[in-house]
Motif scaffolding. Structure first.
Motif, PDB file in Angstrom:
ATOM      1  N   ASN A 271       0.834  -1.216   0.000  1.00  0.00           N
ATOM      2  CA  ASN A 271       0.000   0.000   0.000  1.00  0.00           C
ATOM      3  C   ASN A 271       0.863   1.259   0.000  1.00  0.00           C
ATOM      4  OD1 ASN A 271      -2.551  -1.231   0.001  1.00  0.00           O
ATOM      5  ND2 ASN A 271      -2.465  -1.569   2.224  1.00  0.00           N
ATOM      6  N   GLY A 272       1.979   1.202   0.733  1.00  0.00           N
ATOM      7  CA  GLY A 272       2.875   2.353   0.796  1.00  0.00           C
ATOM      8  C   GLY A 272       3.478   2.693  -0.549  1.00  0.00           C
ATOM      9  N   MET A 273       3.865   1.658  -1.315  1.00  0.00           N
ATOM     10  CA  MET A 273       4.459   1.897  -2.636  1.00  0.00           C
ATOM     11  C   MET A 273       3.440   2.503  -3.597  1.00  0.00           C
ATOM     12  SD  MET A 273       6.622  -1.654  -2.863  1.00  0.00           S
ATOM     13  CE  MET A 273       7.222  -1.359  -4.533  1.00  0.00           C
ATOM     14  N   LEU A 274       2.217   1.990  -3.549  1.00  0.00           N
ATOM     15  CA  LEU A 274       1.167   2.514  -4.434  1.00  0.00           C
ATOM     16  C   LEU A 274       0.779   3.940  -4.025  1.00  0.00           C
ATOM     17  CD1 LEU A 274      -1.087  -0.660  -4.728  1.00  0.00           C
ATOM     18  CD2 LEU A 274       0.573   0.209  -6.392  1.00  0.00           C
ATOM     19  N   ALA A 275       0.716   4.173  -2.704  1.00  0.00           N
ATOM     20  CA  ALA A 275       0.394   5.519  -2.223  1.00  0.00           C
ATOM     21  C   ALA A 275       1.475   6.501  -2.644  1.00  0.00           C
ATOM     22  CB  ALA A 275       0.241   5.510  -0.714  1.00  0.00           C
ATOM     23  N   ALA A 276       2.738   6.091  -2.563  1.00  0.00           N
ATOM     24  CA  ALA A 276       3.844   6.954  -2.977  1.00  0.00           C
ATOM     25  C   ALA A 276       3.736   7.294  -4.455  1.00  0.00           C
ATOM     26  CB  ALA A 276       5.171   6.275  -2.682  1.00  0.00           C
ATOM     27  N   SER A 277       3.286   6.335  -5.259  1.00  0.00           N
ATOM     28  CA  SER A 277       3.122   6.585  -6.693  1.00  0.00           C
ATOM     29  C   SER A 277       2.034   7.619  -6.956  1.00  0.00           C
ATOM     30  CB  SER A 277       2.773   5.278  -7.405  1.00  0.00           C
ATOM     31  OG  SER A 277       2.514   5.500  -8.779  1.00  0.00           O
ATOM     32  N   VAL A 278       0.927   7.501  -6.207  1.00  0.00           N
ATOM     33  CA  VAL A 278      -0.167   8.473  -6.358  1.00  0.00           C
ATOM     34  C   VAL A 278       0.283   9.865  -5.910  1.00  0.00           C
ATOM     35  CG1 VAL A 278      -2.458   9.119  -5.529  1.00  0.00           C
ATOM     36  CG2 VAL A 278      -1.986   6.760  -6.156  1.00  0.00           C
ATOM     37  N   GLY A 332      -5.074  14.635  -2.507  1.00  0.00           N
ATOM     38  CA  GLY A 332      -4.753  13.278  -2.942  1.00  0.00           C
ATOM     39  C   GLY A 332      -4.907  12.236  -1.856  1.00  0.00           C
ATOM     40  N   LEU A 333      -5.073  12.660  -0.601  1.00  0.00           N
ATOM     41  CA  LEU A 333      -5.235  11.703   0.497  1.00  0.00           C
ATOM     42  C   LEU A 333      -6.466  10.822   0.314  1.00  0.00           C
ATOM     43  CD1 LEU A 333      -4.321  13.864   3.638  1.00  0.00           C
ATOM     44  CD2 LEU A 333      -2.992  12.012   2.620  1.00  0.00           C
ATOM     45  N   LEU A 334      -7.488  11.390  -0.329  1.00  0.00           N
ATOM     46  CA  LEU A 334      -8.715  10.616  -0.563  1.00  0.00           C
ATOM     47  C   LEU A 334      -8.417   9.405  -1.434  1.00  0.00           C
ATOM     48  CD1 LEU A 334     -11.773  10.644  -0.009  1.00  0.00           C
ATOM     49  CD2 LEU A 334     -12.063  11.915  -2.144  1.00  0.00           C
ATOM     50  N   SER A 335      -7.560   9.578  -2.419  1.00  0.00           N
ATOM     51  CA  SER A 335      -7.189   8.473  -3.303  1.00  0.00           C
ATOM     52  C   SER A 335      -6.364   7.435  -2.564  1.00  0.00           C
ATOM     53  CB  SER A 335      -6.381   9.008  -4.498  1.00  0.00           C
ATOM     54  OG  SER A 335      -7.130   9.934  -5.227  1.00  0.00           O
ATOM     55  N   VAL A 336      -5.467   7.917  -1.687  1.00  0.00           N
ATOM     56  CA  VAL A 336      -4.620   7.002  -0.922  1.00  0.00           C
ATOM     57  C   VAL A 336      -5.464   6.096  -0.034  1.00  0.00           C
ATOM     58  CG1 VAL A 336      -2.840   6.867   0.862  1.00  0.00           C
ATOM     59  CG2 VAL A 336      -2.628   8.537  -0.982  1.00  0.00           C
ATOM     60  N   SER A 337      -6.475   6.668   0.593  1.00  0.00           N
ATOM     61  CA  SER A 337      -7.332   5.867   1.467  1.00  0.00           C
ATOM     62  C   SER A 337      -8.085   4.798   0.676  1.00  0.00           C
ATOM     63  CB  SER A 337      -8.320   6.767   2.215  1.00  0.00           C
ATOM     64  OG  SER A 337      -9.199   7.417   1.306  1.00  0.00           O
ATOM     65  N   SER A 338      -8.440   5.100  -0.570  1.00  0.00           N
ATOM     66  CA  SER A 338      -9.159   4.120  -1.383  1.00  0.00           C
ATOM     67  C   SER A 338      -8.248   2.983  -1.839  1.00  0.00           C
ATOM     68  CB  SER A 338      -9.792   4.808  -2.597  1.00  0.00           C
ATOM     69  OG  SER A 338      -8.789   5.278  -3.479  1.00  0.00           O
ATOM     70  N   ILE A 339      -6.961   3.261  -1.993  1.00  0.00           N
ATOM     71  CA  ILE A 339      -6.003   2.227  -2.397  1.00  0.00           C
ATOM     72  C   ILE A 339      -5.912   1.148  -1.331  1.00  0.00           C
ATOM     73  CG2 ILE A 339      -3.546   1.780  -2.827  1.00  0.00           C
ATOM     74  CD1 ILE A 339      -3.382   4.504  -4.156  1.00  0.00           C
ATOM     75  N   ARG A 340      -5.929   1.547  -0.087  1.00  0.00           N
ATOM     76  CA  ARG A 340      -5.791   0.585   1.018  1.00  0.00           C
ATOM     77  C   ARG A 340      -6.950  -0.404   1.037  1.00  0.00           C
ATOM     78  NH1 ARG A 340      -4.861   3.505   6.573  1.00  0.00           N
ATOM     79  NH2 ARG A 340      -4.633   1.300   7.133  1.00  0.00           N
TER      80      ARG A 340
END
Length: 349
Positions: A271-278, A332-340
């Motif tokens: 999740n951290g790697m994908l969040a970093a990409s976003v 962009g935090l909204l997108s990060v929360s959806s990735i998890r």
């Protein structure tokens, strides 16, 4: 960062929409910042040139020079650099042009409140005035004989100073005798205020007087605070709107990539790697959009007419640019929360 940029290049149209939104918001924020700076400058320009520390007024004057009447006997006797002034408002005309202005009467032509003379000569006789550059831009010239709407007296312009507006109006400077002839409310021993440069801690005042720090006096100018608060609130709301719009855009884009994220998670991406990409993607988009908006603002400033009160402060523009980028990242935090919440098995189907 590399993968984030590759995706932006691959999907130019989709991400161009996000950039365009950022460009429009940043462009509006920067223009409003310039407008706020220009309007502030119009109100306080002449006062800033005084480089004073305090102003002594009548206690009943509601913190305005125009309503202050002080007997010279009441003025404090101080060692600091100071000057007494008289102020009156006028409507002046040279037959071709008519303009509202403030006339300041000073003790002598060496008073520190007089702006730097740029052309012509200093006033010497009663009825002679020097005017700030904004009147020159309105079509007034050296040697013009000015008729007054409120008096039978006339004034003659002998020179022009640097721009020195007061409360959004042009200013003129002359002797106290000139102002007293125009405005009979000022007697031979009456002034409007005393302007002080230096330490005012030990100054003793008559009970009928009040001393204000110059910055406090500026804040009490009619409409000054209301105008600044209005524009600043508009800028704050734009920051909030920016966060919401960017957040929604990125959230929709993230939802479209749920299957891709599921595959990447199945391959071992955290999740951290994908969040970093976003976040990297958001950072790139916000930097591009904000930079373009800043460039458009500076170009627009070159073509705006002089009547538009816009003053760009590069420190403020840089600060707002950084805030816009941070606000976009916050969105962009909204997108990060959806990735998890993406389940690899469910996303792959």
């Amino acid at each position: 960062m590399f993968l984030a940029w590759k995706e932006i290049v691959r999907n130019k149209l989709k991400f161009s929409l996000v950039v365009m939104v950022l460009v429009m918001i940043s462009y509006l924020v920067f223009l409003l910042s310039g407008l706020a700076g220009g309007l502030m400058n119009m109100n306080r320009e002449s006062i800033d040139l005084w480089e004073s520390d305090a102003i002594v007024l009548n206690d009943d004057a509601n913190n305005t020079i125009a309503q202050s009447f002080i007997s010279e006997d009441e003025l404090p006797d101080i060692d600091e650099n100071n000057t007494s002034i008289i102020q009156t408002s006028l409507i002046v005309s040279n037959e071709d042009n008519e303009e509202s202005a403030f006339l300041f009467g000073v003790e002598d032509d060496t008073s520190f409140i007089i702006p730097s003379l740029e052309s012509g000569d200093m006033f010497e006789n009663t009825g002679e005035v020097i005017a700030d550059a904004s009147l020159k831009e309105e079509g007034f010239e050296i040697g013009d004989e000015l008729s007054l709407a409120s008096s039978d007296e006339t004034l003659e312009i002998t020179g022009f100073t640097e721009s020195a507006k007061y409360n959004a109006a042009p200013t003129m400077y002359s002797s106290m005798d000139t102002v007293r002839e125009i405005n009979p409310m000022y007697g031979d021993d009456t002034v409007s205020a005393m302007v002080i440069q230096g330490d005012t801690g030990d100054v003793e005042l008559d009970d009928s007087l009040v001393m204000m720090p110059t910055e406090d006096f500026i804040n009490e100018l009619p409409g000054y605070q209301a105008q600044n608060l209005t524009l600043n609130f508009m800028i704050i709301f734009l920051f909030v709107i920016s966060a919401l719009v960017i957040g929604i855009f990125l959230y929709v884009i993230t939802l479209q990539k749920r299957q891709l994220f599921g595959v990447l998670k199945a391959q071992g991406f955290t999740n951290g790697m994908l969040a970093a990409s976003v976040f990297a993607q958001t950072l790139i988009l916000s930097i591009i959009g904000t930079t373009i908006g800043l460039g458009l603002t500076l170009v627009t400033g070159l073509f705006l007419p002089d009547v538009v009160p816009v003053t760009f402060d590069y420190v403020t523009l840089s600060l707002y640019a950084v805030v816009l980028i941070l606000v976009a990242l916050l969105g962009g935090l909204l997108s990060v929360s959806s990735i998890r919440k993406v389940d690899p098995l469910e996303a792959i189907g």
